[in-house]
Design a protein around this motif. Structure first.
Motif, PDB file in Angstrom:
ATOM      1  N   LYS A  74     -47.482  20.710 -38.130  1.00 23.28           N
ATOM      2  CA  LYS A  74     -48.909  20.974 -37.906  1.00 23.28           C
ATOM      3  C   LYS A  74     -49.100  22.279 -37.154  1.00 23.28           C
ATOM      4  CE  LYS A  74     -50.177  16.107 -37.829  1.00 23.28           C
ATOM      5  NZ  LYS A  74     -50.557  14.979 -36.964  1.00 23.28           N
ATOM      6  N   LEU A  75     -48.251  22.530 -36.166  1.00 12.61           N
ATOM      7  CA  LEU A  75     -48.328  23.767 -35.393  1.00 12.61           C
ATOM      8  C   LEU A  75     -48.127  24.984 -36.293  1.00 12.61           C
ATOM      9  CD1 LEU A  75     -48.402  25.375 -32.740  1.00 12.61           C
ATOM     10  CD2 LEU A  75     -45.968  24.848 -32.472  1.00 12.61           C
ATOM     11  N   VAL A  76     -47.134  24.924 -37.170  1.00 11.25           N
ATOM     12  CA  VAL A  76     -46.875  26.039 -38.090  1.00 11.25           C
ATOM     13  C   VAL A  76     -48.077  26.260 -39.002  1.00 11.25           C
ATOM     14  CG1 VAL A  76     -45.453  26.766 -40.062  1.00 11.25           C
ATOM     15  CG2 VAL A  76     -44.366  25.874 -37.993  1.00 11.25           C
ATOM     16  N   ASN A  77     -48.690  25.191 -39.476  1.00 17.09           N
ATOM     17  CA  ASN A  77     -49.890  25.339 -40.309  1.00 17.09           C
ATOM     18  C   ASN A  77     -51.023  26.009 -39.541  1.00 17.09           C
ATOM     19  OD1 ASN A  77     -48.850  24.265 -42.691  1.00 17.09           O
ATOM     20  ND2 ASN A  77     -49.356  22.178 -42.101  1.00 17.09           N
ATOM     21  N   GLN A  78     -51.182  25.634 -38.282  1.00 18.67           N
ATOM     22  CA  GLN A  78     -52.263  26.207 -37.476  1.00 18.67           C
ATOM     23  C   GLN A  78     -52.033  27.685 -37.174  1.00 18.67           C
ATOM     24  OE1 GLN A  78     -55.259  24.710 -36.484  1.00 18.67           O
ATOM     25  NE2 GLN A  78     -54.501  23.311 -38.044  1.00 18.67           N
ATOM     26  N   VAL A  79     -50.808  28.043 -36.816  1.00 18.77           N
ATOM     27  CA  VAL A  79     -50.535  29.431 -36.448  1.00 18.77           C
ATOM     28  C   VAL A  79     -50.632  30.356 -37.654  1.00 18.77           C
ATOM     29  CG1 VAL A  79     -48.020  29.558 -36.700  1.00 18.77           C
ATOM     30  CG2 VAL A  79     -49.140  30.832 -34.870  1.00 18.77           C
ATOM     31  N   ASN A  80     -50.502  29.803 -38.852  1.00 19.39           N
ATOM     32  CA  ASN A  80     -50.580  30.617 -40.059  1.00 19.39           C
ATOM     33  C   ASN A  80     -51.960  30.588 -40.715  1.00 19.39           C
ATOM     34  OD1 ASN A  80     -47.859  31.877 -40.735  1.00 19.39           O
ATOM     35  ND2 ASN A  80     -47.292  29.818 -40.144  1.00 19.39           N
ATOM     36  N   CYS A  81     -52.952  30.071 -40.008  1.00 19.26           N
ATOM     37  CA  CYS A  81     -54.319  30.150 -40.516  1.00 19.26           C
ATOM     38  C   CYS A  81     -55.119  31.064 -39.580  1.00 19.26           C
ATOM     39  CB  CYS A  81     -54.962  28.764 -40.637  1.00 19.26           C
ATOM     40  SG  CYS A  81     -55.404  27.994 -39.090  1.00 19.26           S
ATOM     41  N   ASN A  82     -56.343  31.341 -39.902  1.00 16.67           N
ATOM     42  CA  ASN A  82     -57.111  32.334 -39.148  1.00 16.67           C
ATOM     43  C   ASN A  82     -58.129  31.732 -38.191  1.00 16.67           C
ATOM     44  OD1 ASN A  82     -55.828  34.592 -40.262  1.00 16.67           O
ATOM     45  ND2 ASN A  82     -57.035  34.393 -42.120  1.00 16.67           N
ATOM     46  N   LEU A  83     -57.908  30.503 -37.737  1.00 15.36           N
ATOM     47  CA  LEU A  83     -58.828  29.903 -36.784  1.00 15.36           C
ATOM     48  C   LEU A  83     -58.667  30.546 -35.416  1.00 15.36           C
ATOM     49  CD1 LEU A  83     -58.482  26.115 -37.648  1.00 15.36           C
ATOM     50  CD2 LEU A  83     -60.358  27.634 -38.242  1.00 15.36           C
ATOM     51  N   GLN A  84     -59.778  30.675 -34.709  1.00 18.69           N
ATOM     52  CA  GLN A  84     -59.718  31.183 -33.344  1.00 18.69           C
ATOM     53  C   GLN A  84     -60.772  30.466 -32.518  1.00 18.69           C
ATOM     54  OE1 GLN A  84     -60.319  35.360 -34.059  1.00 18.69           O
ATOM     55  NE2 GLN A  84     -62.496  35.211 -33.647  1.00 18.69           N
ATOM     56  N   GLY A  85     -60.603  30.522 -31.191  1.00 17.18           N
ATOM     57  CA  GLY A  85     -61.527  29.828 -30.308  1.00 17.18           C
ATOM     58  C   GLY A  85     -61.266  28.333 -30.241  1.00 17.18           C
ATOM     59  N   ILE A  86     -60.069  27.919 -30.607  1.00 12.19           N
ATOM     60  CA  ILE A  86     -59.698  26.502 -30.647  1.00 12.19           C
ATOM     61  C   ILE A  86     -58.890  26.165 -29.392  1.00 12.19           C
ATOM     62  CG2 ILE A  86     -58.432  24.726 -31.944  1.00 12.19           C
ATOM     63  CD1 ILE A  86     -60.772  25.888 -33.515  1.00 12.19           C
ATOM     64  N   LEU A  87     -59.094  24.969 -28.859  1.00 16.82           N
ATOM     65  CA  LEU A  87     -58.264  24.457 -27.775  1.00 16.82           C
ATOM     66  C   LEU A  87     -57.199  23.571 -28.406  1.00 16.82           C
ATOM     67  CD1 LEU A  87     -57.460  23.732 -24.841  1.00 16.82           C
ATOM     68  CD2 LEU A  87     -59.218  21.936 -24.945  1.00 16.82           C
ATOM     69  N   TYR A  88     -55.934  23.942 -28.235  1.00 17.78           N
ATOM     70  CA  TYR A  88     -54.812  23.155 -28.720  1.00 17.78           C
ATOM     71  C   TYR A  88     -54.155  22.476 -27.522  1.00 17.78           C
ATOM     72  CZ  TYR A  88     -55.096  25.737 -33.108  1.00 17.78           C
ATOM     73  OH  TYR A  88     -55.523  26.273 -34.302  1.00 17.78           O
ATOM     74  N   VAL A  89     -53.897  21.188 -27.628  1.00 22.45           N
ATOM     75  CA  VAL A  89     -53.204  20.441 -26.582  1.00 22.45           C
ATOM     76  C   VAL A  89     -51.960  19.819 -27.213  1.00 22.45           C
ATOM     77  CG1 VAL A  89     -53.353  18.593 -24.872  1.00 22.45           C
ATOM     78  CG2 VAL A  89     -55.397  19.938 -25.431  1.00 22.45           C
ATOM     79  N   PHE A  90     -50.807  20.152 -26.654  1.00 18.32           N
ATOM     80  CA  PHE A  90     -49.536  19.653 -27.172  1.00 18.32           C
ATOM     81  C   PHE A  90     -48.857  18.797 -26.115  1.00 18.32           C
ATOM     82  CE2 PHE A  90     -50.320  23.612 -29.437  1.00 18.32           C
ATOM     83  CZ  PHE A  90     -50.209  23.193 -30.744  1.00 18.32           C
ATOM     84  N   ASP A  91     -48.363  17.657 -26.538  1.00 19.55           N
ATOM     85  CA  ASP A  91     -47.660  16.743 -25.656  1.00 19.55           C
ATOM     86  C   ASP A  91     -46.165  16.879 -25.882  1.00 19.55           C
ATOM     87  OD1 ASP A  91     -46.946  14.728 -23.922  1.00 19.55           O
ATOM     88  OD2 ASP A  91     -47.639  13.102 -25.213  1.00 19.55           O
ATOM     89  N   GLU A  92     -45.494  17.538 -24.975  1.00 17.51           N
ATOM     90  CA  GLU A  92     -44.050  17.763 -25.002  1.00 17.51           C
ATOM     91  C   GLU A  92     -43.535  18.261 -26.353  1.00 17.51           C
ATOM     92  OE1 GLU A  92     -41.514  15.327 -22.401  1.00 17.51           O
ATOM     93  OE2 GLU A  92     -43.150  13.854 -22.540  1.00 17.51           O
TER      94      GLU A  92
END
Length: 176
Positions: A74-92
Motif C-alpha cells: 500500500k505504501l508503494v502504491n501511495q508514494v507512486n501516485c500524485n496525492l498530496q496534503g494527506i496524513l499517513y499513519v503507519f504502525d511499526e
C-alpha cells in the motif's frame, strides 16, 4: 493466453516473481508507447523489490500476503501516485525488515513528505526513531498507565532532555 508480448503471454508475466519481472522489464527495448506504460510499473517494482517483496508475483493472492507486506505494498502504491496534503499513519512499518530494507522504507517515507504529505510513524526500532524529524513520546508507561505527552519536539532536543523519564530516551542514550 494466445497473445504474446515480448515472447510471453499474460499468464507468464503474472506468474513471474517481482524481482525477475523487474529485471526483465528493465532489459527490454521498448517503443515510446510501451515506455510510457511500462516505466511506472518498473518504478513500483523497484520499490517492492527494495522492500523485500521480490518473491511475490503479480498473481499472488492477497490472502497469501502477510499484513506487514500488505502495508508495504500500500505504501508503494501511495508514494507512486500524485496525492498530496494527506496524513499517513503507519504502525511499526519496519517490523521484520533488515537494515537495508529499512533504509529504503525511510526513503519512501521521505518521498511522501517531499510530495507535501505528513507522515506519522508509531515505531519501537531505535534506528528508525533516530531517523525521525520530530518525536512525540507518550507515557509514562503503556496502556492505562500512559497517554500523557512526555515530549513533543525535534530529535536533538529529545536526546538532550534531562527532565523527562522515558524508556525510549534511555534506550537511545544507551545505544550510543
Amino acid at each position: 493466453l494466445r497473445y504474446l508480448w515480448n515472447g510471453l503471454n499474460f499468464h507468464a508475466w503474472m506468474e513471474m516473481p517481482l524481482k525477475e519481472l523487474h529485471k526483465e522489464l528493465e532489459s527490454l527495448e521498448l517503443s515510446d508507447g510501451e515506455t510510457a506504460l511500462v516505466h511506472p510499473v518498473i518504478s513500483k517494482l523497484n520499490d517492492l523489490v527494495q522492500l523485500g517483496l521480490g518473491e511475490y508475483s503479480m498473481s499472488t493472492l492477497s490472502t497469501d500476503i502477510s499484513s506487514g507486506d500488505a502495508q508495504r505494498i500500500k505504501l508503494v502504491n501511495q508514494v507512486n501516485c500524485n496525492l498530496q496534503g494527506i496524513l499517513y499513519v503507519f504502525d511499526e512499518p519496519s517490523i521484520g525488515l533488515s537494515t537495508a530494507y529499512q533504509k529504503h522504507l525511510l526513503g519512501i517515507l521521505r518521498r511522501l513528505i517531499r510530495k507535501g504529505n505528513t507522515v506519522m510513524v508509531v515505531e519501537h526500532d531505535l534506528d528508525f526513531i533516530q531517523a525521525a524529524d520530530w518525536i512525540l513520546e507518550l507515557g509514562p508507561e503503556a496502556g492505562v498507565n500512559g497517554g500523557e505527552v512526555l515530549y513533543n519536539g525535534c530529535l536533538e532536543d529529545f536526546l538532550n532532555n534531562k527532565r523527562i523519564k522515558s524508556p525510549t530516551l534511555d534506550a537511545l542514550k544507551n545505544k550510543e
